[in-house]
Design a protein around this motif. Structure first.
Motif, PDB file in Angstrom:
ATOM      1  N   ASN A  52       0.839  -1.205   0.000  1.00 33.06           N
ATOM      2  CA  ASN A  52       0.000   0.000   0.000  1.00 33.06           C
ATOM      3  C   ASN A  52       0.876   1.258   0.000  1.00 33.06           C
ATOM      4  O   ASN A  52       0.449   2.328   0.392  1.00 33.06           O
ATOM      5  CB  ASN A  52      -1.009   0.012   1.165  1.00 33.06           C
ATOM      6  N   VAL A  86      -3.338   8.037  -2.492  1.00 38.08           N
ATOM      7  CA  VAL A  86      -4.443   8.187  -1.540  1.00 38.08           C
ATOM      8  C   VAL A  86      -5.557   7.184  -1.855  1.00 38.08           C
ATOM      9  O   VAL A  86      -6.060   6.490  -0.976  1.00 38.08           O
ATOM     10  CB  VAL A  86      -4.948   9.646  -1.556  1.00 38.08           C
ATOM     11  N   ARG A 131      -4.516   3.611  -1.002  1.00 43.15           N
ATOM     12  CA  ARG A 131      -4.564   3.257   0.423  1.00 43.15           C
ATOM     13  C   ARG A 131      -5.997   3.093   0.924  1.00 43.15           C
ATOM     14  O   ARG A 131      -6.231   2.452   1.946  1.00 43.15           O
ATOM     15  CB  ARG A 131      -3.817   4.302   1.247  1.00 43.15           C
ATOM     16  N   LYS A 132      -6.947   3.704   0.232  1.00 43.32           N
ATOM     17  CA  LYS A 132      -8.347   3.447   0.586  1.00 43.32           C
ATOM     18  C   LYS A 132      -8.720   2.021   0.220  1.00 43.32           C
ATOM     19  O   LYS A 132      -9.506   1.377   0.894  1.00 43.32           O
ATOM     20  CB  LYS A 132      -9.258   4.437  -0.150  1.00 43.32           C
ATOM     21  N   ASN A 141     -13.211  11.001   3.368  1.00 44.03           N
ATOM     22  CA  ASN A 141     -13.689  10.662   2.031  1.00 44.03           C
ATOM     23  C   ASN A 141     -14.930  11.438   1.651  1.00 44.03           C
ATOM     24  O   ASN A 141     -15.586  11.147   0.658  1.00 44.03           O
ATOM     25  CB  ASN A 141     -13.991   9.165   1.938  1.00 44.03           C
ATOM     26  N   THR A 182     -10.120   0.562   9.904  1.00 45.61           N
ATOM     27  CA  THR A 182      -9.673   0.222   8.547  1.00 45.61           C
ATOM     28  C   THR A 182     -10.859  -0.242   7.698  1.00 45.61           C
ATOM     29  O   THR A 182     -10.994   0.146   6.543  1.00 45.61           O
ATOM     30  CB  THR A 182      -8.600  -0.887   8.624  1.00 45.61           C
ATOM     31  N   VAL A 194     -13.401   2.267   5.891  1.00 45.68           N
ATOM     32  CA  VAL A 194     -13.077   2.907   4.617  1.00 45.68           C
ATOM     33  C   VAL A 194     -13.477   1.990   3.459  1.00 45.68           C
ATOM     34  O   VAL A 194     -13.409   2.372   2.292  1.00 45.68           O
ATOM     35  CB  VAL A 194     -11.566   3.250   4.558  1.00 45.68           C
TER      36      VAL A 194
END
Lengths: 252, 301
Positions: A52, A82, A85-86, A113, A162, A165
């Motif tokens: 990631n 970005v 990583r989502k 977000n 985590t 998201v």
């Protein structure tokens, strides 16, 4: 049917010119638990963090080769880190809740977000906490500081954070290494449940843990991927002598 | 026998010298405080704090000086705190630790911190008044003297420069107390670097920013040299605006002590003013100490 989710090809990683990962080629299947094992300093955590691009935060890291997720090279120039990583979430070794309430910890990701609807946030928070098997323990004190939770609860909170998201892949870097046996058991149980919806990649020092929860296991040694196979095969009948030596405790 | 006796004597003498030195320091502080408070005590009243000086400053209060000091530190903070915070954010969050630019900034900050305050005063006069102010006057006011002279704004900005290192160092220290793991957690959730700074790092260092502000205010409230040429006034019959000269506590003490027609008669007011200034800076410093202590405690958890 097994669908490939992550796939690296001839991947090398250097820390300020020093090779840390040597020619890693691996295919990681979707919605399975894949464990990385190996002695300290073997490169398993470094490899996990390159999935990631958390290694981007460290000066002097250089990566060569392909790191494909859903057939896209995540080190391509036009990749938005970005967004990556989502899609590829991460749970760290040391639980690291923010100095905010339990609710705000979970809502942090959705909020950045752009989700601001209170009703929607409530729903996300509840689902995430339920999926991380901590809802019943915290539902009456969502406004309390997350720092007041026990170590095991904090780690499940971080997993919930985590999940909030809505990632497709969850990377876990020794998520239970700092926890007592009971909390560890809860986290392990949770990981097995999570693979129904997520692709899990977990780094662990604990070989029993790898054997208990993973479908596939990769053994790393000195920056190389020595052996990668079905977990049962690795732990009962490994191909390589180094793997056997490690899992039988002869070194490491 | 004799040798050990000598050693013993030597030990006692050294201990005695260190003890006396320590006592002297404590004594100086106590004497200073006692003299000032005894001298100023009779002056301290609501009346003294809220009225204008009268009868050639031998009577009356120090309200304009308090008002001027307050405005000075407020405008100074508005300039110095955001600017210092942004610099500190650059140094801790963006610049690579050993990059040339980071080293240069740190060197500049250290240099700013050791420049004598009178030099700041001269710089303020040369830069803000003679350069910026004079150019503004010739550009917008057809050369009429308006901004090209000492005033509250230029004095506050000069003071902001002086206190900038204090702000930068305090905020930097506070930013560093935010654990790296929290930044990593935020980034791993798909936050941008700026979102991470704004929502995680800055809220985590608010008390440090407060400490920096308070220390800067305390320093600014007590300094006289930087405002000598840039805005401090001997006496004003009205309260100042931003483009006026202003009275200020530190300078007022100097004026009363040396410039008054009748120094002896101003003595009680000198003591009173000193008392007020001392209480002000003392309170500010104490609150900074308390805040800093709380940050350290938090960090050790």
């Amino acid at each position: 049917m097994i669908v490939e989710k992550i796939h690296t090809e001839n991947m090398f990683l250097y820390y300020s010119g020093k090779m840390a990962l040597n020619n890693i080629s691996i295919q990681i299947p979707e919605k399975k638990v894949t464990a990385f094992i190996g002695p300290s300093g073997c490169g398993k955590s470094t490899f996990l963090r390159s999935l990631n691009r958390m290694n981007d935060l460290i000066d002097g890291v250089k990566i060569e080769g392909k790191v494909m997720i859903d057939s896209v090279n995540i080190y391509d120039k036009n990749i938005d880190v970005v967004n990556l990583r989502k899609k590829v979430g991460m749970v760290f070794q040391k639980s690291n809740p923010f100095a905010k309430s339990i609710y705000e910890n979970i809502a942090y990701g959705p909020k950045i977000n752009g989700i601001n609807n209170k009703h929607q946030l409530d729903e996300i928070v509840e689902t995430a906490l339920k999926n991380a098997a901590i809802w019943d323990e915290v539902k009456d004190r969502l406004g309390d500081s997350a720092l007041g939770l026990s170590g095991g609860q904090q780690q499940r909170l971080c997993i919930a954070r985590t999940l909030a998201v809505n990632p497709e892949i969850v990377l876990m870097d020794e998520p239970a290494s700092a926890l007592d046996p009971l909390s560890t058991a809860k986290i392990e149980e949770l990981i097995v449940q999570l693979k129904e919806h997520y692709t899990i990649v977990i780094v662990t020092h604990n070989m029993q843990q790898a054997a208990r929860i993973s479908d596939n296991t990769a053994f790393f040694y000195l920056g190389e991927l020595i052996e990668y196979d079905k977990t049962r095969k690795i732990f009962t009948n490994p191909e390589k002598k180094q793997t056997e030596d490690y899992i039988t405790g002869r070194f490491g | 026998m004799i040798n050990s006796f000598r050693k013993n004597i030597k030990g006692i003498v050294i201990e005695g010298i260190t003890l006396v030195s320590a006592i002297i320091i404590i004594a100086i502080v106590i004497i200073m405080l006692v003299v000032i408070f005894i001298g100023g005590k009779s002056q301290l009243s609501w009346e003294f704090l809220t009225s204008f000086p009268t009868e050639g400053m031998t009577k009356g209060g120090i309200f304009p000086a308090i008002y001027g000091t307050a405005l000075l530190v407020i405008i100074m903070s508005i300039a110095a705190v955001p600017f210092g915070t942004i610099t500190a954010i650059y140094l801790t969050e963006y610049a690579k630790e050993n990059s040339i630019i980071a080293k240069t900034i740190r060197f500049a900050v250290r240099t700013l911190a050791v420049i004598p305050s009178i030099i700041y005063g001269l710089f303020g006069l040369g830069f803000f008044i003679k350069f910026v102010g004079a150019n503004v006057d010739s550009a917008f006011y057809g050369g009429t003297l308006r901004w090209g002279q000492p005033n509250l704004l230029w004095a506050s900005l000069t003071m902001a420069l002086l206190t900038l290192p204090v702000v930068i160092v305090s905020v930097e220290e506070a930013l560093k107390t935010v654990p790296q793991e929290l930044r990593a957690a935020s980034l791993a959730l798909g936050a941008t670097k700026w979102q991470t700074i704004w929502k995680i790092v800055l809220p985590g260092s608010l008390s440090g920013i407060m400490t920096g502000t308070i220390l800067a205010v305390s320093r600014g409230a007590g300094e006289v040299a930087p405002i000598l040429f840039t805005g401090a006034a001997y006496y004003l019959a009205t309260l100042p605006g931003i483009s006026d000269q202003f009275m200020v506590l530190g300078y007022h003490i100097y004026v009363l002590t040396t410039q008054s027609a009748n120094v002896d008669q101003t003595l009680p007011i000198q003591f009173g003013t000193t008392c007020v200034l001392l209480l002000l800076t003392f309170t500010l410093n104490m609150s900074a100490v308390v805040l800093r202590y709380r940050i350290r405690k938090k960090k050790n958890h």
